[in-house]
Design an enzyme around this catalytic site. Structure first.
Site, PDB file in Angstrom:
ATOM      1  N   GLY A  11       0.733  -1.302   0.006  1.00  0.00           N
ATOM      2  CA  GLY A  11      -0.012  -0.065  -0.022  1.00  0.00           C
ATOM      3  C   GLY A  11       0.900   1.334  -0.003  1.00  0.00           C
ATOM      4  O   GLY A  11       1.949   1.319   0.184  1.00  0.00           O
ATOM      5  N   ILE A 149       2.628   2.827   7.232  1.00  0.00           N
ATOM      6  CA  ILE A 149       1.859   3.906   8.151  1.00  0.00           C
ATOM      7  C   ILE A 149       1.588   3.123   9.532  1.00  0.00           C
ATOM      8  O   ILE A 149       1.022   4.236  10.439  1.00  0.00           O
ATOM      9  CB  ILE A 149       0.752   4.645   7.257  1.00  0.00           C
ATOM     10  CG1 ILE A 149      -0.443   3.472   7.113  1.00  0.00           C
ATOM     11  CG2 ILE A 149       0.975   5.214   6.146  1.00  0.00           C
ATOM     12  CD1 ILE A 149      -1.667   4.115   6.516  1.00  0.00           C
ATOM     13  N   ASP A 150       1.457   1.918   9.507  1.00  0.00           N
ATOM     14  CA  ASP A 150       1.222   1.247  10.766  1.00  0.00           C
ATOM     15  C   ASP A 150       2.226   1.449  11.820  1.00  0.00           C
ATOM     16  O   ASP A 150       2.120   1.114  12.890  1.00  0.00           O
ATOM     17  CB  ASP A 150       0.795  -0.096  10.483  1.00  0.00           C
ATOM     18  CG  ASP A 150      -0.479  -0.226   9.600  1.00  0.00           C
ATOM     19  OD1 ASP A 150      -1.362   0.804   9.737  1.00  0.00           O
ATOM     20  OD2 ASP A 150      -0.682  -1.161   9.205  1.00  0.00           O
TER      21      ASP A 150
END
Length: 404
Positions: A11, A149-150
């Site tokens: 992603g 982004i996690d």
């Protein structure tokens, strides 16, 4: 070192374009004779032989890429160990093993150094490719950069793009929560990305509340911090007592006329999946075996659970994920990206493979970390002081810790 290849995969995160730009600029300044190619759409481009050669114009203007989000060279979700999916998509021919096929592609393309910008699977798969080639008398140095982004990659303290994603999520939330007076009893659920890790949800809430402290309020006319505040934060690492939380949130609804919830998309997913499967519904999964969260809509599920219990007259569920993950990197992330790219190029020149990051097991030192130590699924530390303080300030009891 004659030919360097770049690829971005998985992603999006607010770091891909900048990382590509910094790597190209660094090589151009230090090794202008080295040819740089960029596989289009990650491992998809590697398997299909689709790549571009970075020309003089791109080298000259590489730093312009730091001003943009997304990825100029494209991403895809391709898992090289999922042979059935690769065959179905026509990415490999019948009768070949995907890993060996991809490795031979790198060999045929004359790649000496491969820079992978992605999550744990992207980088460890690249290491497997290098190992395969080594066993077949071809040396390939793989130097990865941690994108997610996690912020859930072991043992890396801070992955690229996570700071920016939280900042952008807070910006998104400010406009969404502005809807709270559109109804006398309004429930707003802000769904944040984070399948197994609540870091982004928690960090977004932290940034959002810090911004509230910097604003001016006029309570006498109804412009109050309390109405704009967050009233609940739910992450995958802690259980959610729907009944107890409903009672608490109903009190807030009765007093203020609105309730604002920040929800990680992975919170409570096990309960949702179990409910769906018990009802005989099929739960869709992607090539990696992950539940397709957009098909089960966690935000909508929780909104339904709470709406009736707290007496909401209007409900709004909004997702900030795509808004956040495709943003251009902020200054904090740009500084982090540049420092990692600088070291990545140095390691490539010295033939040192691994993933670049601040090693939590080595006093947070920025270093090249062995691929064998890279693993995804690092949970958010719900005991970190700032998160504990955040929940205390909004009056939310701690949930039971869940194994992740």
């Amino acid at each position: 070192m004659r030919r360097v290849a770049l690829l971005t995969a998985g992603g999006f995160a607010p770091c891909l374009s900048a990382a590509v730009g910094y790597l190209i600029d660094n090589y151009t300044k230090q090794n202008p004779d080295v040819e740089i190619i960029a596989y289009q759409n990650g491992y998809h481009g590697l398997l299909t032989g689709n790549y571009i050669v970075v020309d003089d114009e791109a080298r000259k203007n590489a730093l312009h890429l730091t001003e943009f989000g997304g990825s100029p060279i494209g991403n895809s979700r391709v898992k090289l160990t999922n042979k059935e999916d690769l065959l179905k998509r026509g990415l490999i021919p019948e009768g070949v093993e995907p890993l060996g096929y991809a490795a031979e592609k790198l060999k045929d393309d004359g790649v000496d150094v491969l820079h992978t910008i992605g999550g744990d699977d992207t980088n460890t798969t690249a290491a497997d490719l290098a190992e395969y080639l080594h066993e077949h008398d071809y040396e390939l140095t793989v130097v990865g950069l941690p994108k997610t982004i996690d912020n859930d990659v072991y043992p890396i303290r801070q992955s690229l793009g996570a700071w920016t994603a939280a900042e952008q999520g807070a910006t998104f939330a400010a406009n969404i929560i502005g809807e709270h007076r559109v109804s006398p009893r309004m429930l707003i659920v802000h769904e944040v990305m984070g399948r197994n890790c609540g870091y982004l949800t928690a960090q977004t809430a932290k940034v959002y509340r810090e911004r509230l402290d910097q604003r001016n309020w006029v309570p006498s006319i109804g412009l109050s911090k309390e109405r704009w505040d967050i009233h609940a934060v739910y992450v995958p690492e802690e259980s959610i007592d729907i009944d107890a939380e409903s009672k608490r949130l109903k009190g807030i609804m009765d007093e203020l006329g609105n309730v604002n919830i920040f929800l990680s998309e992975g919170a409570g997913v096990d309960d949702i999946v179990r409910e769906l499967e018990e009802a005989g519904e099929e739960v869709q999964r992607d090539a990696f075996g992950h539940v397709k969260l957009d098909t089960i809509n966690p935000g909508n599920w929780f909104a339904k659970q709470f709406a009736k219990r707290i007496g909401a007259e209007k409900v709004m569920v909004q997702k900030s994920g795509y808004f956040s993950r495709s943003a251009a990197a902020n200054k904090e992330d740009l500084d982090l990206i540049k420092s990692m790219c600088d070291l990545a190029v140095e390691c490539a020149k010295e033939g040192k493979p691994g993933v670049i990051g601040h090693d939590e097991d080595n006093d947070d030192k920025l270093s090249v970390i062995d691929f064998a130590r890279i693993k995804g699924g690092k949970p958010f530390n719900v005991d970190v002081d700032w998160y504990v303080d955040l929940l205390e300030q909004i009056g939310q009891p701690r949930g039971k810790k869940l194994a992740k």
